[in-house]
Design a protein around this motif. Structure first.
Motif, PDB file in Angstrom:
ATOM      1  N   GLU A 182       0.818  -1.214   0.000  1.00 25.74           N
ATOM      2  CA  GLU A 182       0.000   0.000   0.000  1.00 25.74           C
ATOM      3  C   GLU A 182       0.851   1.263   0.000  1.00 25.74           C
ATOM      4  O   GLU A 182       0.521   2.239  -0.676  1.00 25.74           O
ATOM      5  CB  GLU A 182      -0.963  -0.008   1.188  1.00 25.74           C
ATOM      6  CG  GLU A 182      -2.091  -0.995   0.971  1.00 25.74           C
ATOM      7  CD  GLU A 182      -3.261  -0.783   1.914  1.00 25.74           C
ATOM      8  OE1 GLU A 182      -3.210   0.111   2.783  1.00 25.74           O
ATOM      9  OE2 GLU A 182      -4.233  -1.528   1.766  1.00 25.74           O
ATOM     10  N   LEU A 183       1.965   1.252   0.735  1.00 26.55           N
ATOM     11  CA  LEU A 183       2.853   2.421   0.763  1.00 26.55           C
ATOM     12  C   LEU A 183       3.557   2.646  -0.572  1.00 26.55           C
ATOM     13  O   LEU A 183       3.934   3.761  -0.905  1.00 26.55           O
ATOM     14  CB  LEU A 183       3.898   2.270   1.870  1.00 26.55           C
ATOM     15  CG  LEU A 183       3.373   2.404   3.291  1.00 26.55           C
ATOM     16  CD1 LEU A 183       4.448   2.013   4.298  1.00 26.55           C
ATOM     17  CD2 LEU A 183       2.886   3.829   3.555  1.00 26.55           C
ATOM     18  N   ASN A 184       3.740   1.579  -1.339  1.00 25.07           N
ATOM     19  CA  ASN A 184       4.486   1.668  -2.597  1.00 25.07           C
ATOM     20  C   ASN A 184       3.624   1.478  -3.833  1.00 25.07           C
ATOM     21  O   ASN A 184       4.163   1.330  -4.931  1.00 25.07           O
ATOM     22  CB  ASN A 184       5.620   0.633  -2.580  1.00 25.07           C
ATOM     23  CG  ASN A 184       6.681   1.004  -1.582  1.00 25.07           C
ATOM     24  OD1 ASN A 184       7.516   1.865  -1.851  1.00 25.07           O
ATOM     25  ND2 ASN A 184       6.646   0.404  -0.412  1.00 25.07           N
ATOM     26  N   ILE A 185       2.300   1.489  -3.669  1.00 23.07           N
ATOM     27  CA  ILE A 185       1.418   1.189  -4.802  1.00 23.07           C
ATOM     28  C   ILE A 185       1.609   2.157  -5.964  1.00 23.07           C
ATOM     29  O   ILE A 185       1.556   1.747  -7.123  1.00 23.07           O
ATOM     30  CB  ILE A 185      -0.069   1.109  -4.371  1.00 23.07           C
ATOM     31  CG1 ILE A 185      -0.923   0.471  -5.475  1.00 23.07           C
ATOM     32  CG2 ILE A 185      -0.606   2.467  -3.959  1.00 23.07           C
ATOM     33  CD1 ILE A 185      -0.587  -0.954  -5.783  1.00 23.07           C
ATOM     34  N   GLU A 186       1.872   3.408  -5.681  1.00 24.90           N
ATOM     35  CA  GLU A 186       2.064   4.366  -6.763  1.00 24.90           C
ATOM     36  C   GLU A 186       3.304   4.013  -7.590  1.00 24.90           C
ATOM     37  O   GLU A 186       3.259   4.014  -8.818  1.00 24.90           O
ATOM     38  CB  GLU A 186       2.197   5.791  -6.199  1.00 24.90           C
ATOM     39  CG  GLU A 186       2.109   6.848  -7.267  1.00 24.90           C
ATOM     40  CD  GLU A 186       2.051   8.244  -6.668  1.00 24.90           C
ATOM     41  OE1 GLU A 186       2.852   9.087  -7.120  1.00 24.90           O
ATOM     42  OE2 GLU A 186       1.212   8.465  -5.785  1.00 24.90           O
ATOM     43  N   ARG A 187       4.395   3.692  -6.922  1.00 25.84           N
ATOM     44  CA  ARG A 187       5.618   3.270  -7.620  1.00 25.84           C
ATOM     45  C   ARG A 187       5.383   1.994  -8.414  1.00 25.84           C
ATOM     46  O   ARG A 187       5.875   1.840  -9.537  1.00 25.84           O
ATOM     47  CB  ARG A 187       6.754   3.025  -6.625  1.00 25.84           C
ATOM     48  CG  ARG A 187       7.308   4.268  -6.025  1.00 25.84           C
ATOM     49  CD  ARG A 187       8.365   4.027  -4.968  1.00 25.84           C
ATOM     50  NE  ARG A 187       9.215   2.860  -5.198  1.00 25.84           N
ATOM     51  CZ  ARG A 187       9.819   2.195  -4.228  1.00 25.84           C
ATOM     52  NH1 ARG A 187       9.672   2.539  -2.960  1.00 25.84           N
ATOM     53  NH2 ARG A 187      10.586   1.163  -4.498  1.00 25.84           N
ATOM     54  N   ILE A 188       4.636   1.078  -7.819  1.00 26.49           N
ATOM     55  CA  ILE A 188       4.364  -0.199  -8.484  1.00 26.49           C
ATOM     56  C   ILE A 188       3.510   0.020  -9.732  1.00 26.49           C
ATOM     57  O   ILE A 188       3.805  -0.514 -10.797  1.00 26.49           O
ATOM     58  CB  ILE A 188       3.664  -1.172  -7.513  1.00 26.49           C
ATOM     59  CG1 ILE A 188       4.600  -1.526  -6.343  1.00 26.49           C
ATOM     60  CG2 ILE A 188       3.209  -2.436  -8.229  1.00 26.49           C
ATOM     61  CD1 ILE A 188       3.907  -2.192  -5.168  1.00 26.49           C
ATOM     62  N   MET A 189       2.462   0.823  -9.591  1.00 27.36           N
ATOM     63  CA  MET A 189       1.527   1.042 -10.708  1.00 27.36           C
ATOM     64  C   MET A 189       2.151   1.842 -11.843  1.00 27.36           C
ATOM     65  O   MET A 189       1.834   1.627 -13.003  1.00 27.36           O
ATOM     66  CB  MET A 189       0.262   1.751 -10.208  1.00 27.36           C
ATOM     67  CG  MET A 189      -0.528   0.931  -9.186  1.00 27.36           C
ATOM     68  SD  MET A 189      -1.046  -0.683  -9.776  1.00 27.36           S
ATOM     69  CE  MET A 189      -2.270  -0.246 -10.966  1.00 27.36           C
TER      70      MET A 189
END
Length: 124
Positions: free
Chosen positions: A112-119
């Motif tokens: 959840e903390l890294n979802i933006e980087r992942i997406m």
């Protein structure tokens, strides 16, 4: 030269890379989509089946029941059925379940903390 471990030694220690390792089944139960979410939901305390179903968006009754049975079989979930009408069943985590819930919550929190980087990474 290091000797190869016997099958019983591997099974006793746990060797996820071996096809007959019992750890694989537990890993599948704990890391399945619904397994992770059930463990995280029960980390907050005792819940009835209907509370869990409402709280875990998208889970069917069948999948929730199956997941709870698997996690109970692994010793992570405690099921208490009260002899009343209508039936009343409560689910909670065992001490072992609390330990594993903490581990999967750590992974879920990281996602959840890294979802933006992942997406935004997109396909490799």
């Amino acid at each position: 030269m290091k000797e190869k471990a016997t099958l019983s030694e591997k099974l006793a220690r746990g060797d996820l890379m071996e096809p007959d390792c019992p750890s694989r089944g537990v890993l599948m139960h704990v890391t399945s989509r619904w397994g992770v979410l059930v463990l995280i939901a029960l980390e907050t305390g005792t819940h009835r089946f209907s509370e869990l179903r409402r709280g875990i968006g998208g889970v069917s009754e069948r999948m929730l029941a199956q997941t709870l049975q698997q996690l109970e079989g692994d010793g992570f979930v405690r099921r208490v059925a009260y002899q009343v009408v209508p039936p009343h069943v409560e689910y909670s985590l065992t001490p072992l379940g609390l330990e594993v819930a903490e581990k999967v919550r750590g992974l879920a929190d990281w996602i959840e903390l890294n979802i933006e980087r992942i997406m935004t990474r997109g396909p490799a």
